[in-house]
Structure formats: structure tokens, C-alpha cells
Design an enzyme around this catalytic site. Structure first.
Site: not given
Ligand code: BES
Ligand code: ZN
Ligand code: MN
Length: 496
Positions: A275, A286, A268, A347, A263, A345, A349
Site C-alpha cells: 500500500k 484491519d 495490512d 487478503e 476479519k 492486498d 476475502r
Molecule cells: N483492509 C483493506 C480495506 C480497507 C481500506 C479497510 C480502507 C479500511 C480502510 C483491504 O484489505 C484492501 O486492501 N482492500 C483493497 C481491495 C483491492 C486490492 C481489490 C481496497 O479496498 O483497495
Molecule cells: Zn485488509
Molecule cells: Mn488489503
């Protein structure tokens, strides 16, 4: 930087002799080292307990200018990670004292019930990784890495493992490169620049690099990648790094094609589902999966690996703007499945499924492994130091877990329950990129990816926790950890 040497300990010329010591057992047999250790243990502040250290100047008995004793605790509990950490701590102390070069005294592998090679490798790794500093953005560079680190071993060990230091430098050099990319600020690694950095790093190797720019991504109908990148002024890319071993004979012997995916979200922000501002700056990390995959290819090519490895890396910046994707948008992924974007968010996947379907179609891989900072939920489940492994192939999952035990990049097996797939149902499209439940987010993310793997043996490693460390560790300072490079090198060795 690294070397294994042997000789008469009393005559060894070094700025600092580093001696690891256990509290309840002698782990060396050199008479000079034993005498020095006894002398060190006469000080009440040093008993060899874990974390203790004692520095003696002009210690006598030996020519070395300083002797640094490092406490390792009870010898029954000491493993290769303990040695890696000790070497890292020793080098760190030398850096802080501006000692430019050091000699680490290798313990007796038999006493520690370790293989000789594992023992030496752990010391070399800890030393090399502990010698890395990320100070590119500081005008004043207070500390400098050491120019030379040697491991003092028996003559037969120095001979038998003469090529080990170079191998460790190559593998750990990959880890250090990944660390630098992860720590780099997001304004200096937007998709165009990050792609260039990867191409530049791999230029000298036997790796065929293909960069799909936005036009070619459109032609290939990579709507997931394009949808995530739509909000950024810098369009997305996808990199294909194709390493093929030199001789056809070698390639034939190993017919497996391994695809590694990473990824590569250079920042992000969350997109329209922006966020919250606390910790937003950490979202520069990220792209850790991408960094680990590119660095693994570099290390594998430098070691002239005997099997084909293909890295597929989608690189995007997830930003809000008038052109950004909206919650509720429906896209047609590269595989043809329609996806409702429930949350911009989620993204990672969306870019990974396009990369995965492309890899399946183009390369028919036997094995496909992706690494991604995919979910905060995985960090909730396993904490900041352990990655989650998801796979319906138990053998592949076990290889990854075992490799992680060897390199101490810990991976914990996670479930992929069929019935949770219901949570990804969309009222309007074939599938939705978020779950209808608040819970089990790391699992539903993995299940979403699993819909796009075809027939390949596939595993997903969620590295959201261990990719980055806010605190200094024994052989890794605060910042990117380079998690995944040594792990993948070990996995590739075990697969071939
Ligand atoms: N890049 C984030 C995940 C992440 C969180 C990485 C903390 C490192 C530290 C990912 O893209 C994300 O935002 N995931 C969301 C998914 C949700 C919207 C279903 C999450 O984990 O909250
Ligand atoms: Zn992310
Ligand atoms: Mn995200």
C-alpha cells in the site's frame, strides 16, 4: 459504574447534575429541574439549541454542586441517538473538569415518544461509552473516567429497570474491549499476541476456545489463511469460540446455530502489492471484525444468552517478504476451489473464505454473519460512518439493518448482482480474488465471499468505514469505535 436512582431531586448529592434540555418544549416535570431550566434559559448563551451547553456552579434550589445543561434542539427531532449523544457529551465535560461522578436527569419518555426502556438504555449507553478513554500508551494520564454515573428517574422506572444498568455495562463493555483492541498498536497485537489477548478475555466464560496454529492450519488445508500469513514472521492462527447455553432445555428451545466470522488482519501492509504510505498506520484497524466478533461472544456469554453462538476468527498479518505470496500465485482454498491471487492486498476475502468453508463443514450453521474491514470501495460508497450489508437473504439483511437503526450502528443494504460475478473470472484458476473492473469493489468482494457460503443464511457486513474514527464523536473518541458489538447483540436478540 452505572445506576438508575430516584428520590427527592432537591436533596440529590452529586458533583454534577446533567440536565438535557430542548429548545421548544419542556421534557422534564420535576419542579426543581423545571425552575433551574428556566433560570438557565435566561442566559442568552443557552436556549437549548443542539450542541449548546451551560454550566452553573452552586445552582441553588438543589443540593447538587453543579448543574450542566445540554441543548438537544427541537424535541420533534430528538430520538434515542440524540439522548445517547447528550449523555456522552455530558460525561465528556465532567471528565474534562475532573468531576468524578455525575447524575443524568432522565427526560419524560412520553414527550419524546420513546419507550421508557429505550430512553433509559440510550442514556446509560451514551454515558458508559462516553466514559471510555484509551490512554494505555500515555505515561501521563491527564483525564480519568468517572467512577460513578447515575441516571435520575421516576421511582417506578428505577424499580422496573433495576437490571438495565448491568446489562448495558456488559454489552457496552464488549464495545469498549473491541475499541481497545482496534486502537492498540500493531506491534502489540501480532497474530500470536492478539490470539492470546482474545483467549485471556474469554477465559472466565463458558466458551470453548480452539486455537488452530500454523501446523493445524496446514493439516486442515487452510491455504487462504496460510497464503496471506506467509510474509509475516509471526504465523497465522484461527480461533474458534464456541458458546453453548447452560441448560440443555434452553439450547433445545432455540435450535439455531449462529456463526459469526470476523476479519482479523492485525496489520495490512498490502503484502507484495504494498500500500502507499499515506494512512498506512490506520491498517492496524484491519482486525476490527475479529475484535467485534470476540467481544460479542464475551458479552453474550456474560449475559447467559440462550442460544449457541460460534465465533470463527482468522488472525493474520499481511506483510511483504521473500516468503510472501505473489500476485499470480494460485492456491487451493479449504473448500477445494482454486483461487488466483490477482492482488495480495485483497487478503481479507482469502482468509474469510477458508473460515467460512470450515464453519459450514463443521457446524452446518443456520445463520452465518461476517464482519470485515474488507474494502476501501465501501467507504467510497457509504462514507466513514455507515457499513454496507450484503446478503441474498432479504429477511436476514432487514434484521441487520433494523438492529443497526436501534443501536445507531448504521447498515445500508447493498446489491449482489449475479452478472457481476463474471468480473471475478480467472484465466487459470476457478476464481480470482480481484475484479477485472475498477468499479464496484465492495460488491465484487461480497460476491467473491458468496461463492463459499454453502446452504447457510449468510450476510456480510463491510465495516471498513465505521470501524475507526479519526475524529472525536459525542460518545466515542478518535480511534477504534467498537462498531458491530452492540449491533450483533441486537441481531442475536432479534434472531432468537
Ligand atoms: N483492509 C483493506 C480495506 C480497507 C481500506 C479497510 C480502507 C479500511 C480502510 C483491504 O484489505 C484492501 O486492501 N482492500 C483493497 C481491495 C483491492 C486490492 C481489490 C481496497 O479496498 O483497495
Ligand atoms: Zn485488509
Ligand atoms: Mn488489503
Amino acid at each position: 459504574v452505572l445506576k438508575i436512582i430516584s428520590g427527592d431531586m432537591e436533596k440529590m448529592d452529586t458533583g454534577c447534575l446533567i440536565i438535557p434540555v430542548c429548545e421548544n418544549q419542556a421534557i422534564h416535570d420535576d419542579p426543581a429541574v423545571l425552575k433551574l431550566t428556566t433560570a438557565a434559559k435566561r442566559f442568552k448563551e443557552f436556549k437549548g439549541k443542539k450542541g449548546e451547553s451551560l454550566l452553573l456552579y452552586d445552582p441553588g434550589k438543589i443540593y447538587a454542586k453543579r448543574a450542566l445543561f445540554l441543548g438537544l434542539g427541537k424535541f420533534e427531532k430528538l430520538n434515542s441517538e440524540g439522548l445517547r449523544a447528550a449523555a456522552g457529551r455530558g460525561i465528556r465535560q465532567c471528565i474534562e473538569r475532573h468531576i468524578p461522578e455525575a447524575l443524568i436527569c432522565a427526560p419524560l419518555a412520553t414527550v419524546l415518544k420513546l419507550q421508557e426502556e429505550a430512553m433509559l438504555e440510550a442514556l446509560l449507553e451514551g454515558a458508559f461509552l462516553g466514559n471510555h478513554l484509551f490512554d494505555r500508551y500515555k505515561n501521563e494520564k491527564k483525564d480519568k473516567p468517572l467512577t460513578q454515573v447515575s441516571v435520575y428517574a421516576k421511582p417506578d422506572q428505577a424499580k422496573a429497570y433495576g437490571r438495565l444498568p448491568a446489562r448495558v455495562e456488559t454489552v457496552c463493555g464488549g464495545t469498549v474491549l473491541a475499541r481497545e483492541w482496534v486502537s492498540m498498536p500493531p506491534n502489540d497485537k501480532r497474530p500470536d499476541r492478539f490470539s492470546q489477548l482474545i483467549c485471556k478475555a474469554l477465559k472466565k466464560e463458558k466458551i470453548k476456545i480452539t486455537v488452530l496454529d500454523a501446523n493445524r492450519l496446514r493439516r486442515h488445508r487452510m491455504s487462504g489463511i496460510l497464503a496471506v500469513g506467509a510474509g509475516s514472521c509471526v504465523p497465522p492462527r484461527m480461533l474458534i469460540l464456541d458458546y453453548h447455553p447452560g441448560s440443555p432445555a434452553k439450547a433445545k428451545k432455540n435450535k439455531q446455530t449462529v456463526v459469526l466470522l470476523g476479519k482479523g488482519v492485525t496489520f495490512d501492509s498490502g503484502g507484495i502489492n504494498l500500500k502507499p504510505s499515506t494512512g498506512l498506520e490506520d491498517m492496524k484497524t484491519d482486525m476490527s471484525g475479529a475484535a467485534a466478533v470476540a467481544a460479542t461472544l464475551l458479552s453474550a456469554a456474560r449475559l447467559k444468552a440462550g442460544y449457541r453462538i460460534i465465533g470463527v476468527i482468522p488472525v493474520v498479518e499481511n506483510m511483504p517478504s521473500g516468503d510472501a505470496s505473489r500476485p499470480g500465485d494460485i492456491i487451493t482454498s479449504h473448500a477445494g476451489k482454486t483461487v488466483e491471487i490477482g492482488n495480495t492486498d485483497a487478503e481479507g476475502r482469502l482468509i474469510l473464505i477458508d473460515a467460512m468453508s470450515y464453519a459450514v463443514k463443521m457446524y452446518h450453521p443456520d445463520v452465518m454473519i461476517d464482519m470485515a474491514t474488507l474494502t476501501g470501495a465501501c467507504v467510497v460508497a457509504l462514507g466513514e460512518k455507515i457499513a454496507g450489508v450484503f446478503s441474498s437473504d432479504a429477511a436476514l439483511r432487514d434484521v441487520i439493518v433494523a438492529a443497526g437503526e436501534t443501536t445507531h450502528e448504521r447498515c445500508w443494504p447493498m446489491p449482489m448482482p449475479e452478472d457481476y460475478k463474471e468480473l471475478l473470472k480467472s484465466d487459470f484458476a476457478d476464481i480470482k480474488n480481484i475484479s477485472s473492473s475498477r468499479w464496484g469493489g465492495a460488491i465484487t468482494a461480497a460476491l467473491f465471499l458468496s461463492e463459499f457460503v454453502g446452504k447457510a443464511r449468510w450476510a456480510h457486513i463491510d465495516i471498513a468505514g465505521p470501524a475507526y474514527s479519526a475524529k472525536d464523536g459525542p460518545y466515542c473518541r478518535a480511534g477504534g469505535t467498537g462498531f458491530g458489538v452492540r449491533l450483533m447483540m441486537e441481531v442475536l436478540n432479534r434472531l432468537s
